[in-house]
Enzyme design. Structure first.
Site, PDB file in Angstrom:
ATOM      1  N   TYR A   1      47.655  15.231  20.521  1.00  0.00           N
ATOM      2  CA  TYR A   1      48.589  16.353  20.795  1.00  0.00           C
ATOM      3  C   TYR A   1      48.899  16.741  19.294  1.00  0.00           C
ATOM      4  CZ  TYR A   1      52.721  18.930  21.752  1.00  0.00           C
ATOM      5  OH  TYR A   1      53.868  19.898  21.621  1.00  0.00           O
TER       6      TYR A   1
ATOM      7  N   LYS B   1      48.171  20.000  16.795  1.00  0.00           N
ATOM      8  CA  LYS B   1      49.506  20.650  16.156  1.00  0.00           C
ATOM      9  C   LYS B   1      49.169  20.718  14.606  1.00  0.00           C
ATOM     10  CE  LYS B   1      52.037  21.618  19.552  1.00  0.00           C
ATOM     11  NZ  LYS B   1      52.268  23.191  19.868  1.00  0.00           N
TER      12      LYS B   1
ATOM     13  N   LYS C   1      59.929  14.400  29.498  1.00  0.00           N
ATOM     14  CA  LYS C   1      59.981  13.648  28.070  1.00  0.00           C
ATOM     15  C   LYS C   1      61.105  12.541  28.466  1.00  0.00           C
ATOM     16  CE  LYS C   1      57.468  16.458  25.716  1.00  0.00           C
ATOM     17  NZ  LYS C   1      58.180  17.155  24.754  1.00  0.00           N
TER      18      LYS C   1
ATOM     19  N   GLN D   1      63.436   1.611  19.771  1.00  0.00           N
ATOM     20  CA  GLN D   1      62.787   2.801  18.994  1.00  0.00           C
ATOM     21  C   GLN D   1      63.957   3.823  18.999  1.00  0.00           C
ATOM     22  OE1 GLN D   1      62.011   1.201  21.985  1.00  0.00           O
ATOM     23  NE2 GLN D   1      61.246   2.987  23.611  1.00  0.00           N
TER      24      GLN D   1
ATOM     25  N   ARG E   1      65.200   7.919  18.097  1.00  0.00           N
ATOM     26  CA  ARG E   1      64.822   9.321  18.004  1.00  0.00           C
ATOM     27  C   ARG E   1      65.974  10.268  17.784  1.00  0.00           C
ATOM     28  NH1 ARG E   1      60.935   7.285  18.515  1.00  0.00           N
ATOM     29  NH2 ARG E   1      59.015   7.583  19.940  1.00  0.00           N
TER      30      ARG E   1
ATOM     31  N   ARG F   1      61.950   8.114  14.735  1.00  0.00           N
ATOM     32  CA  ARG F   1      61.598   9.584  14.654  1.00  0.00           C
ATOM     33  C   ARG F   1      62.859  10.341  14.571  1.00  0.00           C
ATOM     34  NH1 ARG F   1      57.195  12.485  17.802  1.00  0.00           N
ATOM     35  NH2 ARG F   1      55.694  11.445  16.208  1.00  0.00           N
TER      36      ARG F   1
END
Length: 329
Positions: free
Chosen positions: A148, A152, A191, A218, A220, A284
């Site tokens: 993906y 992009k 998601k 993690q 985000r 991220r």
């Protein structure tokens, strides 16, 4: 009369964008196009064309007469889907992107806004939960997130090349984890934030356990969909000719996100972590310095505010599903 086309208008962000375009440009005609109609409710587009943009002729039909095209159409989903269908994702999205840009070039579309993704950023910059926020410049050497992300990044290069070769006005928005009402909250295409809301909403009573992929550390940053569409509209009207992040700078760990959802739900939730499941980058977060400088704006919906609106909508859907009702709003 101005004609605005939104591809992917049957999807989550596309549906919200159609409504925003209608509100901001009341005298424009809006054409939505997708391979299917919206899952929740009816499209507010003046025209809705059901078309498979993997087919070149259908893509040309979709953008015929357009002044502005928002290119959102893609075969996409959550991390479960990107791991389940990498070949399908790469194949379909390459066809959709190339067909869309060629059709816009041949039609002489005035402005194109392409929605890229934070998945283009190198994995080496996202290997710790506290990794630095991602600025737009360091995407090479390339190490994007799965097929993906490769598609992009490839389409970003295509956009840059078409801009320089054919003098096209093409904008690129790098979206970071968009969420909100009317998005998938179960299955492989959901998601992470919406999936977790759906799991908590499905817990009967006021306490229970849910499964969470990874170990919860993690991190985000999640961007509320209203902010996302505002950013896309601002980008379309700007002279910007380089990729721009559209995301939140508010960092949250997955374990903290579960705790916030549980608080909003008024439930006592315990988590069973599944460390063998894919989790993507360990950290991220968007860096919005360029967005602030070039657009004079940045997303400003707090995670708690957006989360409350999103959870309440998902809670309604889960309750309606249990009772056999259909909720479309």
């Amino acid at each position: 009369m101005t004609l605005v086309v939104v591809t992917g208008a049957g999807g989550f962000v596309g549906g919200h964008l159609v409504r925003a375009v209608r509100a901001q440009y009341p005298h424009a005609q809006v054409r939505g196009t997708d391979i299917h109609h919206p899952e929740y409710g009816r499209s507010e587009a003046d025209q809705f064309l059901v078309a498979d943009l993997r087919e070149r002729d259908r893509c040309a039909e979709a953008v015929a007469g357009a002044d502005v095209v928002f290119a959102l159409a893609a075969n996409m989903g959550g991390i479960g889907w990107t791991h389940a269908a990498p070949a399908e994702i790469l194949h379909d999205n390459l066809l959709i992107s190339v067909n869309t840009m060629d059709a816009c070039r041949e039609e002489g579309v005035r402005t194109v806004v392409y929605t890229s993704s934070a998945c283009v950023y190198p994995g080496s910059l996202q290997r710790e939960p506290d990794s630095a926020p991602l600025r737009e410049t360091p995407v090479l050497p390339a190490e994007p997130d799965m097929q993906y992300g490769w598609e992009k990044l490839t389409t970003e290069i295509l956009c840059e090349t078409y801009r320089e070769t054919y003098d096209m006005d093409i904008k690129v928005a790098r979206l970071h984890a968009i969420y909100g009402p009317q998005g998938s909250y179960s299955g492989l295409r959901a998601k992470s934030l919406s999936m977790l809301c759906g799991k908590v909403a499905a817990v009967p009573g006021d306490r229970g356990e849910i499964e969470v992929w990874g170990d919860g550390t993690q991190t985000r940053s999640y961007c509320y969909v209203d902010d996302c569409v505002t950013g896309l509209l601002r980008l379309a009207e700007s002279p910007v000719d380089q990729p721009v992040n559209i995301g939140s700078e508010e960092r949250v760990s997955i374990s903290e996100l579960v705790a916030r959802i549980a608080h909003i739900a008024g439930k006592e939730i315990t988590t069973r972590y599944l460390p063998d499941k894919p989790v993507g980058p360990l950290g991220r977060v968007s860096d919005n310095a360029l967005c602030r400088r070039l657009l004079g704006w940045q997303p400003d919906t707090s995670l708690d505010d957006g989360l409350r609106r999103t959870y309440r909508w998902i809670e309604e859907q889960v309750a309606a599903h249990r009772s056999g009702e259909v909720v479309t709003r």
